[in-house]
Design an enzyme around this catalytic site. Structure first.
Site, mmCIF file in Angstrom:
data_model
loop_
_atom_site.group_PDB
_atom_site.id
_atom_site.type_symbol
_atom_site.label_atom_id
_atom_site.label_comp_id
_atom_site.label_asym_id
_atom_site.label_seq_id
_atom_site.Cartn_x
_atom_site.Cartn_y
_atom_site.Cartn_z
ATOM 1 N N LEU A 565 0.831 -1.203 0.000
ATOM 2 C CA LEU A 565 0.000 0.000 0.000
ATOM 3 C C LEU A 565 0.861 1.246 0.000
ATOM 4 O O LEU A 565 0.487 2.288 -0.499
ATOM 5 C CB LEU A 565 -0.889 0.021 1.253
ATOM 6 C CG LEU A 565 -1.983 -1.040 1.347
ATOM 7 C CD1 LEU A 565 -2.563 -1.054 2.742
ATOM 8 C CD2 LEU A 565 -3.057 -0.770 0.321
ATOM 9 N N GLY A 566 2.011 1.144 0.611
ATOM 10 C CA GLY A 566 2.885 2.294 0.689
ATOM 11 C C GLY A 566 4.227 1.891 1.271
ATOM 12 O O GLY A 566 4.379 0.806 1.837
ATOM 13 N N GLY A 569 10.609 5.188 4.762
ATOM 14 C CA GLY A 569 12.022 4.954 4.959
ATOM 15 C C GLY A 569 12.286 3.815 5.932
ATOM 16 O O GLY A 569 13.381 3.299 6.015
ATOM 17 N N VAL A 573 4.095 -0.891 4.105
ATOM 18 C CA VAL A 573 2.739 -1.216 4.517
ATOM 19 C C VAL A 573 2.108 -2.115 3.467
ATOM 20 O O VAL A 573 2.103 -1.794 2.277
ATOM 21 C CB VAL A 573 1.862 0.044 4.662
ATOM 22 C CG1 VAL A 573 0.516 -0.322 5.267
ATOM 23 C CG2 VAL A 573 2.563 1.083 5.507
ATOM 24 N N LYS A 587 1.900 -3.158 8.744
ATOM 25 C CA LYS A 587 3.132 -2.365 8.656
ATOM 26 C C LYS A 587 4.294 -3.230 9.082
ATOM 27 O O LYS A 587 4.388 -3.630 10.244
ATOM 28 C CB LYS A 587 3.070 -1.160 9.593
ATOM 29 C CG LYS A 587 2.197 -0.056 9.118
ATOM 30 C CD LYS A 587 2.345 1.113 10.071
ATOM 31 C CE LYS A 587 1.385 2.223 9.680
ATOM 32 N NZ LYS A 587 1.475 3.351 10.606
ATOM 33 N N ASP A 688 0.911 15.728 14.564
ATOM 34 C CA ASP A 688 1.112 15.674 13.117
ATOM 35 C C ASP A 688 -0.220 15.495 12.390
ATOM 36 O O ASP A 688 -0.336 14.671 11.488
ATOM 37 C CB ASP A 688 2.103 14.552 12.763
ATOM 38 C CG ASP A 688 2.771 14.778 11.410
ATOM 39 O OD1 ASP A 688 2.657 15.899 10.860
ATOM 40 O OD2 ASP A 688 3.393 13.835 10.890
#
Ligand SMILES: *[C@@H]1O[C@H](CO)[C@@H](O)[C@H](O)[C@H]1NC(C)=O
Ligand SMILES: *[C@@H]1O[C@H](CO)[C@@H](O)[C@H](O)[C@H]1NC(C)=O
Ligand SMILES: *[C@@H]1O[C@H](CO)[C@@H](O)[C@H](O)[C@H]1NC(C)=O
Ligand SMILES: *[C@@H]1O[C@H](CO)[C@@H](O)[C@H](O)[C@H]1NC(C)=O
Ligand SMILES: *[C@@H]1O[C@H](CO)[C@@H](O)[C@H](O)[C@H]1NC(C)=O
Ligand SMILES: *[C@@H]1O[C@H](CO)[C@@H](O)[C@H](O)[C@H]1NC(C)=O
Ligand SMILES: *[C@@H]1O[C@H](CO)[C@@H](O)[C@H](O)[C@H]1NC(C)=O
Ligand SMILES: *[C@@H]1O[C@H](CO)[C@@H](O)[C@H](O)[C@H]1NC(C)=O
Ligand SMILES: *[C@@H]1O[C@H](CO)[C@@H](O)[C@H](O)[C@H]1NC(C)=O
Length: 892
Positions: A565-566, A569, A573, A587, A688
């Protein structure tokens, strides 16, 4: 039989005892007398000393105990000549032997182990036996200085003197190093080793020492002690410390806990970096000598009454007290401090302008630093993340040194960096991902690079420089950040042109946040900065959350790249597909990344997420710790990031969000954040918040994700000093300026998100003129006017024709402005935000689906059980309540 034997035995013993006592006293005292007479002759006792009586106990300057044994001989300052006889050892009850300031010569004889005080200073003695102190467990005071001893080193036998309080060996021909045991002598309060020929460093054992007076200085450059003064930081009992005339290097350590320190002489060394404020602020300081070092930064100022000596060479940036250094100088100082304040640099860094051409290692162009060349100059220490504040740097050379620790992620944010050479050092950890196009990166010759960091390295350094220095550093960084925010944002424009895809994650701290919970191609925009940092800590029962690695392999098709999915660094995921089409987000941390420290953070993150459960916070379903595998499993939100739906819906073939949806999303986020802020025992700060950290379910309801930067707000005061982390554009001004974080920094970020929801505009828009670059100023300006100008800012894809919608947008706009107030105290809390938003959402109730249906999930359920339950609810709504708020949070 037995009785007579005993009787005989007892009387035999008593008889001998009486015999022994009657004989012994005269015999032994006669012996003492004999010894004293030998001494009298040996030192040519002058007649005025009055050593004439046959009973030596009646002699002047001689004391005996009740048993007529000599316990004290005190014959100082009598111009005595001669040598001490070796028979002195027979004074077997001697406690004090003082003969200072005479002309006595020859070696010091052995003395009784009962000795408590030895004062032989200022004579002409030639030596002391190496094992002289052996077994002298009662010795408290030793003064042996100013004797022409042949060179000797501090004998190991001194270590036997566990009662030692005072050891004065000034000008005593000592060579070699300061032995470690001196730091471990529990009663030692005065240690004077000045004017010798000692070399080497201060033993680490000094950290435990309670010494109050420490004199290690040279007379005429004889002592050549070197290394750093770091250990002085822990010697908090110090009242007087003289180390002048040695070769100490590095910074002046943090002395903030030294509340009795009054006399500090550091002159004539090679100390560098700025004088710490802890020294200037010492409450009892009377004298401080700093002359002839390479001290940098501003001229230190001390309170009136303090005698200061800081003439001669130093490297203060100006001659004027209180005048601050230029921002470039401050930035460079913050960079060299973690490098141990290298002398090679301090030597040639004169003045306040690093660009005047004479600063070693610095090359400028147009008044900005373009090249930093620190290669091959024997640096040790770590690479500071503050290099990233030098944004104009295009080439950074650190090769051929002895640098340790990681390559900081922050370096990836340097917008102009073209070359980075860290080859031939001892760096470790993983190389961060540089996304600038065409960057030339050299890392060879670092055997541990690409492997997990061995230990939380750098903590050594932290110990040496202390929290306060770091705070100074943070203050410097913060002021640079403020000063350069505009520069940064300009850099961001440039940067964003390079970075089209891929999330920019520069986080050192919390680990979950290091991976993006991404569900589409859309990436977080904006430059992420982070000079930090720890994360919230907590402890929770995480039983029932463990998921076997086999299950995760299975559901991700053995971590198949099709399931990705992504990527961040720090790992990847994956989408996990259960057989029955229930999905999870997996993850997977890069293997081995988390060593001891990281592991505890990983656990703490799990603890936070298992405790902070709410239907508007992305739920942690489980985790896996298996060998090198560290994996977190989250619920999967099929519609992915809000940013995708808000800013790039066209590209992604999505429908624009209507106002109702936006309102609902705003309220969802507000509720999630309110929950974080008001947890029963402790409150969390997200730090964040931004659209790419808000995930949407199929029903377009929102959940807050990415808790990697979550902080625990300490009880009592809702604010903690912290290091800066977050994303530009969303950072509250006071946070960017001071690093002070309160729940109000989340409120600010939330206000920015509201503005984005209203306008459909990204927080930083590089296509606009500079004054409109930041959404908040752009929005505020337009809000000041009227209805008409508000209409112009509303996202064109919102159908805002009717009165009701307009009025709703007005209310939210006002709320957004309120949330983005400059002063934190002017911002509302999230409870207020929820109260403003919920009636607006209520007004649109007809379009809503059964929002308030709640389902509980037992935390102790196994994953398959949880999934089954979860799955049975899917399809209707993903608004699952994981037992919100009822559990208290336990901190360590
Ligand atoms: C000193 O003691 C030693 C034995 O311990 C003895 O042989 C010697 O005679 C003594 N000297 C004097 C002067 O008493
Ligand atoms: C150091 O000791 C030597 C030898 O005893 C002596 O001559 C000299 O005066 C002493 N120096 C100082 C400064 O006291
Ligand atoms: C200190 O000096 C000794 C020689 O006296 C040398 O071997 C050592 O490397 C030096 N240490 C430092 C840290 O400069
Ligand atoms: C020295 O003090 C620092 C904090 O000031 C502490 O972290 C460190 O453990 C201390 N070192 C020793 C050896 O006591
Ligand atoms: C420190 O400097 C002051 C003022 O110059 C001077 O009086 C004092 O003797 C110096 N102390 C040392 C230890 O050098
Ligand atoms: C740079 O500034 C320092 C301090 O003001 C001065 O000593 C040096 O000569 C200057 N160098 C050049 C090349 O101007
Ligand atoms: C140097 O930095 C300033 C901003 O501090 C910038 O305006 C200027 O263009 C830069 N000069 C060069 C040559 O990069
Ligand atoms: C680094 O050291 C190596 C080996 O000593 C040498 O070949 C190289 O030229 C050095 N590089 C720099 C930049 O000093
Ligand atoms: C969904 O899949 C899980 C894991 O394979 C399984 O244990 C569970 O029984 C399934 N649930 C349903 C409703 O089929």
């Amino acid at each position: 039989m037995e009785k007579p034997q005993i009787g005989f035995g007892v009387s035999f013993v008593i008889y001998h005892l009486i015999l022994l006592l009657s004989l012994a006293i005269p015999v032994l005292s006669q012996n003492d007398a004999a010894v004293m007479n030998i001494l009298k002759k040996a030192i040519n006792a002058p007649p005025n000393l009055g050593w004439t009586d046959t009973d030596v106990c009646k002699w002047q300057r001689v004391d005996c105990n009740s048993g007529k044994r000599v316990i004290s001989v005190q014959i100082g300052n009598l111009n005595l000549q001669g040598m001490l006889p070796k028979e002195l050892e027979n004074l077997s009850e001697l406690q004090k032997f003082d003969c200072p300031q005479n002309g006595l010569t020859g070696p010091i004889p052995y003395l009784s182990k009962t000795l408590q005080r030895l004062v032989i200073r200022d004579n002409k003695f030639s030596s002391i036996p190496n094992d002289f102190f052996k077994g002298m467990t009662m010795l408290q005071e030793v003064r042996i200085g100013n004797n022409p001893f042949s060179p000797w080193s501090i004998p190991d036998s001194l270590g036997d003197c566990v009662e030692l309080q005072i050891f004065v060996a000034t000008n005593a021909s000592l060579v070699g190093t300061i032995p470690d045991f001196l730091g471990s002598m529990p009663g030692l309060v005065s240690l004077l080793l000045n004017s010798n020929s000692l070399e080497g460093g201060l033993p680490a054992s000094f950290a435990k020492s309670k010494v109050e007076q420490l004199l290690l200085n040279s007379q005429n450059g004889n002592n050549k002690l070197n290394g750093t003064l770091r250990v002085l930081q822990n010697m908090t009992s110090l009242k007087q410390v003289w180390v002048h005339g040695n070769s100490f290097t590095g910074p002046i350590p943090d002395l903030s806990d030294h509340d009795q320190l009054s006399d500090v002489s550091l002159r004539d060394n090679q100390l560098a970096c700025a004088v710490p404020s802890s020294l200037m602020a010492l409450p009892s300081l009377q004298v401080v000598n700093l002359t002839n070092n390479f001290l940098q930064g501003p001229v230190p100022t001390f309170k009136s009454g303090v005698i200061v000596d800081m003439s001669g060479i130093n490297r203060f940036c100006t001659n004027i007290p209180k005048q601050p250094c230029s921002p470039l100088v401050n930035a460079l100082l913050s960079v060299i401090e973690p490098l141990g304040c290298p002398l090679k640099l301090a030597e040639n860094w004169k003045g306040n302008d690093p660009c005047n051409g004479s600063w070693t290692g610095i090359v400028c162009s147009g008044g900005n630093i373009s090249i930093i060349n620190f290669q091959n100059i024997g640096l040790s220490g770590t690479i500071s993340p503050n290099f990233a504040s030098l944004t104009s740097v295009t080439e950074l050379f650190l090769a051929n040194n002895s640098l340790t620790g990681p390559i900081p992620n922050e370096l990836t944010t340097m917008p102009n960096l073209k070359k980075l050479d860290v080859s031939n050092n001892n760096l470790g950890g993983y190389v961060p991902t540089f996304r600038q196009s065409g960057i030339e990166l050299k890392t060879e010759g670092n055997p541990d690079l690409g492997k997990p960091l061995k230990s939380p390295s750098g903590s050594d350094f932290d110990g040496g420089n202390g929290g306060r220095e770091n705070n100074n550093l943070i203050a410097i960084i913060a002021s640079i950040v403020v000063g350069l925010v505009i520069l940064f944002t300009i850099a961001t424009i440039v940067f964003l042109r390079f970075v089209k895809k891929g999330n920019y994650s520069g986080k050192l701290g919390g680990l979950i946040g290091k991976l993006k919970h991404r569900h589409g191609g859309e990436s977080g925009k904006g430059m992420k900065i982070n000079v930090s940092g720890s994360s919230a800590t907590g402890q929770a029962d995480v039983q029932g959350m463990v998921i076997p690695i086999q299950v995760l392999r299975e559901v991700t098709n053995n971590f198949n790249s099709d399931n990705i999915l992504g990527k961040g660094g720090f790992g990847t995921v994956y989408k996990g597909e259960m057989q029955n089409e229930t999905n999870i987000a997996v993850k997977r941390m890069e293997s081995g990344l988390l060593m001891e420290k990281g592991l505890s953070e990983f656990r703490a993150e799990i603890a936070v997420l298992t405790q902070a459960r709410h239907k508007h916070l992305v739920a942690l379903l489980g985790y896996c710790l298996d060998g090198n595998e560290k994996i977190l499993v989250y619920e999967y939100l099929p519609q992915g990031e809000l940013s995708k739906h808000l800013f790039s819906w066209k590209e992604n073939g999505l429908k624009p969000l209507d106002w109702t949806r936006r309102l609902n999303i705003a309220l969802d986020v507000a509720r999630g954040v309110e929950y974080l802020h008001t947890l029963a025992q402790q409150s969390f700060i997200h730090r964040d918040l931004k659209p790419s950290n808000i995930l949407l379910g199929d029903d377009m309801r929102a959940k807050v994700s990415d808790f990697g930067l979550v902080r625990l707000a300490p009880e009592g005061r809702n604010s903690v000093e912290t290091r800066l982390a977050g994303t530009f554009g969303y950072l509250a001004p006071e946070y960017a300026a001071t690093g002070r974080v309160t729940t109000k920094v989340d409120v600010y970020s939330f206000g920015v998100i509201l503005m984005e929801l209203i306008t459909g505009r990204r927080v930083l828009d590089d296509s606009l003129p500079e004054e409109d670059f930041h959404l908040v100023t752009w929005f505020r300006r337009r809000m000041q006017n009227n209805d008409e100008s508000l209409r112009k800012v509303i996202d064109a894809s919102i159908d805002a024709d009717d009165e009701e919608t307009m009025s709703s947008i007005w209310t939210v706009s006002a709320l957004a402005g309120h949330c983005c107030a400059n002063e934190p105290h002017q911002r509302p809390d999230m409870g207020h935000v929820v109260n403003v938003l919920s009636p607006l959402v209520q007004a649109w109730k007809p379009q809503e689906r059964g929002e308030d249906v709640k389902y509980g999930i037992d935390l102790d359920m196994s994953l398959p059980q949880a999934l089954r339950k979860w799955q049975s609810l899917e399809g209707k709504s993903s608004t699952i309540d994981y037992g919100s708020g009822s559990q208290s949070f336990v901190t360590k």
